[in-house]
Design an enzyme around this catalytic site. Sequence first.
Site, PDB file in Angstrom:
ATOM      1  N   ALA A   9       0.829  -1.213   0.000  1.00 10.70           N
ATOM      2  CA  ALA A   9       0.000   0.000   0.000  1.00 10.70           C
ATOM      3  C   ALA A   9       0.861   1.260   0.000  1.00 10.70           C
ATOM      4  CB  ALA A   9      -0.914  -0.016   1.225  1.00 10.70           C
ATOM      5  N   GLY A  11       2.076   2.803  -2.759  1.00  6.70           N
ATOM      6  CA  GLY A  11       1.936   3.621  -3.969  1.00  6.70           C
ATOM      7  C   GLY A  11       1.105   4.869  -3.703  1.00  6.70           C
ATOM      8  N   ARG A  15      -3.349   8.142 -10.364  1.00  4.45           N
ATOM      9  CA  ARG A  15      -4.515   8.111 -11.261  1.00  4.45           C
ATOM     10  C   ARG A  15      -5.822   8.437 -10.543  1.00  4.45           C
ATOM     11  NH1 ARG A  15      -3.213   2.362 -13.783  1.00  4.45           N
ATOM     12  NH2 ARG A  15      -1.957   2.270 -11.882  1.00  4.45           N
ATOM     13  N   GLY A 135      -0.196  -6.758 -16.159  1.00  6.01           N
ATOM     14  CA  GLY A 135       0.937  -7.584 -16.557  1.00  6.01           C
ATOM     15  C   GLY A 135       0.405  -8.868 -17.191  1.00  6.01           C
ATOM     16  N   ASN A 221      -7.789   1.862  -9.465  1.00  6.21           N
ATOM     17  CA  ASN A 221      -6.732   2.815  -9.814  1.00  6.21           C
ATOM     18  C   ASN A 221      -7.263   4.218 -10.081  1.00  6.21           C
ATOM     19  OD1 ASN A 221      -4.428   1.015  -9.771  1.00  6.21           O
ATOM     20  ND2 ASN A 221      -5.390   0.024 -11.513  1.00  6.21           N
ATOM     21  N   LYS A 325     -31.048  15.205  15.238  1.00  8.97           N
ATOM     22  CA  LYS A 325     -29.602  15.110  15.456  1.00  8.97           C
ATOM     23  C   LYS A 325     -29.303  14.839  16.921  1.00  8.97           C
ATOM     24  CE  LYS A 325     -26.681  17.778  16.967  1.00  8.97           C
ATOM     25  NZ  LYS A 325     -25.877  18.907  17.445  1.00  8.97           N
TER      26      LYS A 325
END
Length: 431
Positions: A9, A11, A15, A135, A221, A325
């Site tokens: 992880a 990278g 993109r 690949g 990606n 809320k």
Amino acid sequence: MSVSVVILAAGQGTRMKSRLPKVLHEISGKPMLFHAIEAAQNISDDITVVLFHEASMIEGKIKDNYLNINFHIQDAINFPGTGGAMMGVITKHKKTLILNGDMPLVTNNALHKLIDDDSDITMSVIELLDPSGYGRVIIENSEVKHIVEQKDCSEEQLKTKSVNAGVYCIKSSLLQKYIPTLKNNNAQKEYYLTDIIEMAVQDNLYVKPIYVDEEEFKGVNSKLDLSHAQEIMQARIRSHWMTEGVAMRLPRTIYIDCRATFEGECIIENGVSIIGNCVIKNSHIKTGSVVENSTVENSDIGPMARIRPDSSIIDTHIGNFVEIKKSNLNGVKAGHLSYIGDASVDEGTNIGAGTITCNYDGKTKYQTIIGKNVFIGSDSQLVAPVTIPDDVMIAAGTTVTKCPNSGDLVLSRTPQKSIANFFYKFFGIKK
Ligand code: UD1
Ligand code: MG
């Protein structure tokens, strides 16, 4: 559990075109890396996450949510690439499963196909009509011979339809042997993990292709991939809950967070979003409503209502355009156009249309406590902090600033006056 898991992880994920690191982009309410970690936790007690880009931020987020995860920081400047990511990683067990952090859809069944096999290396392969981007895997006589990255492919290799899905199970001793010898003599000048396949083949080891489903091994990606992965996971979540007895009207229009749970008999109408850690029990959520991090039990909500975080709605009717809320409502009717924030409202109380709890003075939020059997007329404001005891009537249009006594009628209207014939005079109408 005799397999270690390494999740890559590090990278950046350029993109994604985002400042948020790729693996922290969410799918169904959780960062995609967390989905990978949970898949890993089901099969291993030795999990290492490899980080580089925004490492400390990602490490912090993981530690906030999971225990016993190991971290390895890649030297991505000097050793970029998936092979660089594995350099220096030590795993405990005999086998190591390598997963990608951008693969949120992978299931346990699929991972077992890779780890339950006794080959020296198993690797995930997908047959694709359009293999571009991946690949290519060169397979001869059911044995993987090598993997060629798209950028390094010859014309002939580009035509290969078998692609590397990016998940491998390898004897840990082989990793220790091959990883330090990786070279970066390729088009991207990166250290490719995939090169170890050819090394193993040269050592006469068996690399077995395990054919897997594209839907589970899809790498994310880009934001387009993210939306596809989201749709696949949403379909799985909805199918699961429908099988468990939840009725859904137009399921594809419904969003359900992976942390939400349902119990008993529930009906979810079209366009509903269930966000975060919700528990919905024996309830009916109508068209266009949003429920976030709240509990809803024996109640009906909407259409077009919004239950914001930290609310508990029990035995209650919430109608259209009501916003709740951080409030507890128990045995209440709030049929139309209200805002109830930082409040608790008890059994038998009716909240008229347009009732607002004025919970904020610009600096601080204050509480509104409403007891049992209170009747609040339409268009009333309850200026917090304020407590309304049991058995009180509040007349329509009242601004409540002081705590009344049980049995009171509270009213703060300006006395009505009429000016006779003003209308006719103003518009010049002769009567
Ligand atoms: C990789 C495979 C490719 C395969 C594809 C499947 C290699 C050389 N190629 O390519 O054969 O078809 O996955 O999706 O392995 N990462 C790091 N450090 C890095 C680079 C990447 O940790 O220096 C991590 C990324 O965060 C990501 C994973 O490794 O989780 C895969 O990286 P990515 O850049 O997506 O690899 P691909 O080029 O897609
Ligand atoms: Mg990828």
